[in-house]
Design a protein around this motif. Structure first.
Motif, PDB file in Angstrom:
ATOM      1  N   LYS A  15      -1.331   6.774   1.065  1.00 34.73           N
ATOM      2  CA  LYS A  15      -1.046   5.378   1.394  1.00 34.73           C
ATOM      3  C   LYS A  15      -1.862   4.881   2.585  1.00 34.73           C
ATOM      4  N   GLU A  17      -4.696   3.054   4.793  1.00 38.49           N
ATOM      5  CA  GLU A  17      -5.351   1.745   4.726  1.00 38.49           C
ATOM      6  C   GLU A  17      -6.350   1.632   5.864  1.00 38.49           C
ATOM      7  N   THR A  42       3.472  -5.415   9.227  1.00 33.49           N
ATOM      8  CA  THR A  42       3.364  -5.350   7.767  1.00 33.49           C
ATOM      9  C   THR A  42       3.511  -3.912   7.278  1.00 33.49           C
ATOM     10  N   ALA A  43       2.849  -2.992   7.954  1.00 34.22           N
ATOM     11  CA  ALA A  43       2.939  -1.580   7.559  1.00 34.22           C
ATOM     12  C   ALA A  43       4.357  -1.059   7.724  1.00 34.22           C
ATOM     13  N   ARG A  46       6.617  -2.475   5.015  1.00 34.64           N
ATOM     14  CA  ARG A  46       6.332  -1.819   3.744  1.00 34.64           C
ATOM     15  C   ARG A  46       7.017  -0.442   3.686  1.00 34.64           C
ATOM     16  N   GLN A  47       6.953   0.292   4.794  1.00 34.25           N
ATOM     17  CA  GLN A  47       7.591   1.607   4.843  1.00 34.25           C
ATOM     18  C   GLN A  47       9.113   1.491   4.779  1.00 34.25           C
ATOM     19  N   ALA A  49      10.802  -0.781   3.257  1.00 34.82           N
ATOM     20  CA  ALA A  49      11.182  -1.171   1.900  1.00 34.82           C
ATOM     21  C   ALA A  49      11.179   0.021   0.950  1.00 34.82           C
ATOM     22  N   VAL A  50      10.401   1.040   1.274  1.00 29.15           N
ATOM     23  CA  VAL A  50      10.291   2.219   0.410  1.00 29.15           C
ATOM     24  C   VAL A  50      11.545   3.083   0.525  1.00 29.15           C
TER      25      VAL A  50
END
Length: 51
Positions: A15, A17, A42-43, A46-47, A49-50
């Motif tokens: 993952k 970027e 943002t990162a 995103r983490q 939400a996982v």
């Protein structure tokens, strides 16, 4: 050269970027804090939400 190494490392990381921040030298978090903070937020979102 540094960008090439950073892109390679990002590609190798799960993952990973790469984000180029314009108009910075060695301290992007101080030179462009709004840009860097947005990338970090943002990162992290995103983490979160996982999970």
């Amino acid at each position: 050269m540094a960008a090439r190494v950073s892109r390679t490392l990002a590609a190798l990381a799960p993952k990973g970027e790469f984000h180029a921040v314009e108009q910075v030298a060695h301290m992007p978090h101080q030179e462009q804090p709004a840009v860097v903070n947005a990338l970090i937020r943002t990162a992290l979102a995103r983490q979160a939400a996982v999970r």
